[in-house]
Design an enzyme around this catalytic site. Structure first.
Site, PDB file in Angstrom:
ATOM      1  N   GLY A 159      15.880  58.827  10.996  1.00 37.48           N
ATOM      2  CA  GLY A 159      14.485  58.387  10.892  1.00 37.48           C
ATOM      3  C   GLY A 159      14.235  57.272   9.902  1.00 37.48           C
ATOM      4  O   GLY A 159      13.399  56.390  10.134  1.00 37.48           O
ATOM      5  N   GLU A 179      13.431  57.954   2.654  1.00 37.58           N
ATOM      6  CA  GLU A 179      13.135  58.864   3.759  1.00 37.58           C
ATOM      7  C   GLU A 179      11.968  58.342   4.579  1.00 37.58           C
ATOM      8  O   GLU A 179      11.113  57.629   4.065  1.00 37.58           O
ATOM      9  CB  GLU A 179      12.745  60.259   3.198  1.00 37.58           C
ATOM     10  CG  GLU A 179      13.857  61.288   3.260  1.00 37.58           C
ATOM     11  CD  GLU A 179      14.231  61.709   4.668  1.00 37.58           C
ATOM     12  OE1 GLU A 179      13.964  60.974   5.630  1.00 37.58           O
ATOM     13  OE2 GLU A 179      14.806  62.811   4.795  1.00 37.58           O
ATOM     14  N   ASP A 180      11.924  58.708   5.841  1.00 36.25           N
ATOM     15  CA  ASP A 180      10.762  58.315   6.655  1.00 36.25           C
ATOM     16  C   ASP A 180       9.590  59.263   6.410  1.00 36.25           C
ATOM     17  O   ASP A 180       8.457  58.829   6.287  1.00 36.25           O
ATOM     18  CB  ASP A 180      11.124  58.249   8.154  1.00 36.25           C
ATOM     19  CG  ASP A 180      11.771  59.528   8.669  1.00 36.25           C
ATOM     20  OD1 ASP A 180      12.234  60.353   7.849  1.00 36.25           O
ATOM     21  OD2 ASP A 180      11.817  59.714   9.895  1.00 36.25           O
ATOM     22  N   ASP A 217       8.082  66.496   4.993  1.00 39.63           N
ATOM     23  CA  ASP A 217       7.254  67.454   5.728  1.00 39.63           C
ATOM     24  C   ASP A 217       7.256  68.768   4.922  1.00 39.63           C
ATOM     25  O   ASP A 217       6.490  68.920   3.983  1.00 39.63           O
ATOM     26  CB  ASP A 217       7.885  67.592   7.117  1.00 39.63           C
ATOM     27  CG  ASP A 217       7.023  68.333   8.106  1.00 39.63           C
ATOM     28  OD1 ASP A 217       5.903  68.715   7.752  1.00 39.63           O
ATOM     29  OD2 ASP A 217       7.469  68.546   9.246  1.00 39.63           O
ATOM     30  N   LYS A 262       3.481  64.417   4.264  1.00 45.72           N
ATOM     31  CA  LYS A 262       2.593  65.382   4.927  1.00 45.72           C
ATOM     32  C   LYS A 262       2.491  66.604   4.015  1.00 45.72           C
ATOM     33  O   LYS A 262       3.154  67.628   4.253  1.00 45.72           O
ATOM     34  CB  LYS A 262       3.253  65.780   6.248  1.00 45.72           C
ATOM     35  CG  LYS A 262       2.356  65.811   7.448  1.00 45.72           C
ATOM     36  CD  LYS A 262       3.130  66.395   8.622  1.00 45.72           C
ATOM     37  CE  LYS A 262       2.997  65.557   9.858  1.00 45.72           C
ATOM     38  NZ  LYS A 262       3.608  66.195  11.040  1.00 45.72           N
ATOM     39  N   PHE A 268       1.115  65.365  14.857  1.00 51.74           N
ATOM     40  CA  PHE A 268       2.441  65.038  15.383  1.00 51.74           C
ATOM     41  C   PHE A 268       2.538  63.527  15.563  1.00 51.74           C
ATOM     42  O   PHE A 268       2.052  62.990  16.544  1.00 51.74           O
ATOM     43  CB  PHE A 268       2.669  65.753  16.713  1.00 51.74           C
ATOM     44  CG  PHE A 268       4.130  65.892  17.062  1.00 51.74           C
ATOM     45  CD1 PHE A 268       5.014  64.822  16.904  1.00 51.74           C
ATOM     46  CD2 PHE A 268       4.633  67.092  17.531  1.00 51.74           C
ATOM     47  CE1 PHE A 268       6.352  64.940  17.208  1.00 51.74           C
ATOM     48  CE2 PHE A 268       5.978  67.229  17.842  1.00 51.74           C
ATOM     49  CZ  PHE A 268       6.829  66.153  17.685  1.00 51.74           C
ATOM     50  N   VAL A 269       3.167  62.880  14.586  1.00 50.91           N
ATOM     51  CA  VAL A 269       3.250  61.419  14.651  1.00 50.91           C
ATOM     52  C   VAL A 269       4.658  60.949  14.997  1.00 50.91           C
ATOM     53  O   VAL A 269       5.650  61.589  14.642  1.00 50.91           O
ATOM     54  CB  VAL A 269       2.804  60.761  13.323  1.00 50.91           C
ATOM     55  CG1 VAL A 269       1.304  60.924  13.116  1.00 50.91           C
ATOM     56  CG2 VAL A 269       3.584  61.291  12.132  1.00 50.91           C
ATOM     57  N   ASP A 323      10.733  60.285  15.571  1.00 49.06           N
ATOM     58  CA  ASP A 323      10.951  60.550  16.992  1.00 49.06           C
ATOM     59  C   ASP A 323      10.281  61.825  17.480  1.00 49.06           C
ATOM     60  O   ASP A 323       9.876  62.677  16.693  1.00 49.06           O
ATOM     61  CB  ASP A 323      12.450  60.693  17.259  1.00 49.06           C
ATOM     62  CG  ASP A 323      13.013  62.033  16.749  1.00 49.06           C
ATOM     63  OD1 ASP A 323      12.753  62.376  15.578  1.00 49.06           O
ATOM     64  OD2 ASP A 323      13.680  62.738  17.521  1.00 49.06           O
ATOM     65  N   ARG A 332      11.243  56.030  18.449  1.00 48.88           N
ATOM     66  CA  ARG A 332      11.622  55.541  17.120  1.00 48.88           C
ATOM     67  C   ARG A 332      11.396  54.046  16.974  1.00 48.88           C
ATOM     68  O   ARG A 332      11.182  53.550  15.871  1.00 48.88           O
ATOM     69  CB  ARG A 332      13.101  55.831  16.840  1.00 48.88           C
ATOM     70  CG  ARG A 332      13.465  57.297  16.688  1.00 48.88           C
ATOM     71  CD  ARG A 332      14.874  57.392  16.111  1.00 48.88           C
ATOM     72  NE  ARG A 332      15.501  58.680  16.314  1.00 48.88           N
ATOM     73  CZ  ARG A 332      15.416  59.709  15.492  1.00 48.88           C
ATOM     74  NH1 ARG A 332      14.674  59.618  14.410  1.00 48.88           N
ATOM     75  NH2 ARG A 332      16.046  60.842  15.743  1.00 48.88           N
TER      76      ARG A 332
END
Ligand code: PRP
Length: 181
Positions: A43, A98-99, A102, A130, A151-152, A158, A164
């Protein structure tokens, strides 16, 4: 917008502007030091590629690939290293890229793991945060955007390995990932 999207939450322009500002901030903070950017596959790849080109301090990059052991051990925070760094990081100024953060389980584990290798410094740079989903504490030093629990996908993120490559972040339509049918 991609037909599977419900709405765009971050446009390409907004992302570009923020990434540029993050690169400037990081460049200022690391003046006179060489940064080792550690991207967490897959990611973070898109974000890292844009970010490193906005960093004016000397920078190198390396990658790790990790995977959780599965649903039952997910909450334990144990992750499996699928690909480790190519070189040691002792005495290096490491910046984990990091992307998204969570639950925080992946980064919580990675920070402890990399700390034990004796870097000179260790910071975290995450494009998205998040916080409403957090299970493990993570100290994010550079945060692109804080987002609600939606949900992005896009910009490296992805669903089932797709989306992506989208240059923006969009909320996926629920019927695409099997809810709301
Ligand atoms: C995503 C993301 C982080 C992790 C964050 O990776 O890139 O590594 O999940 O989640 P957490 O805070 O709940 O631990 P993913 O496992 O989806 O792999 P990918 O980067 O290859 O898409």
């Amino acid at each position: 917008m991609h037909p599977d999207g419900e709405k765009i939450v971050l446009t390409e322009e907004e992302i570009g502007k923020r990434v540029r500002a993050m690169g400037e901030e990081i460049s200022r903070d690391y003046q006179g030091k060489e940064i080792l950017c550690v991207g967490i596959l897959k990611g973070a790849m898109v974000f890292l590629a844009d970010l490193v080109r906005r960093i004016t301090a000397p920078a190198q990059f390396d990658f790790m690939a990790v995977s959780s052991y599965g649903a039952s051990t997910r909450t334990s925070g144990v992750v499996r290293i699928l690909k480790d760094l190519d070189r040691g990081i002792e005495g290096r100024h490491v910046l984990i890229v990091e992307d998204i953060v969570d639950t925080g389980l992946t980064l919580n584990y990675l920070v402890e793991n990399l700390k034990s290798r004796g870097p000179a410094s260790l910071n975290v740079c995450a494009f998205l945060d998040k916080p409403s989903r957090r299970l493990a504490p993570v100290d994010i030093h550079y945060n692109g955007f804080t987002i609600p629990d939606e949900f992005v996908v896009g910009y490296g993120l992805d669903y089932n390995e797709s989306y992506r490559n989208l240059p923006y972040i969009m909320v996926l339509r629920p019927e695409v990932y099997g809810k709301g049918k």
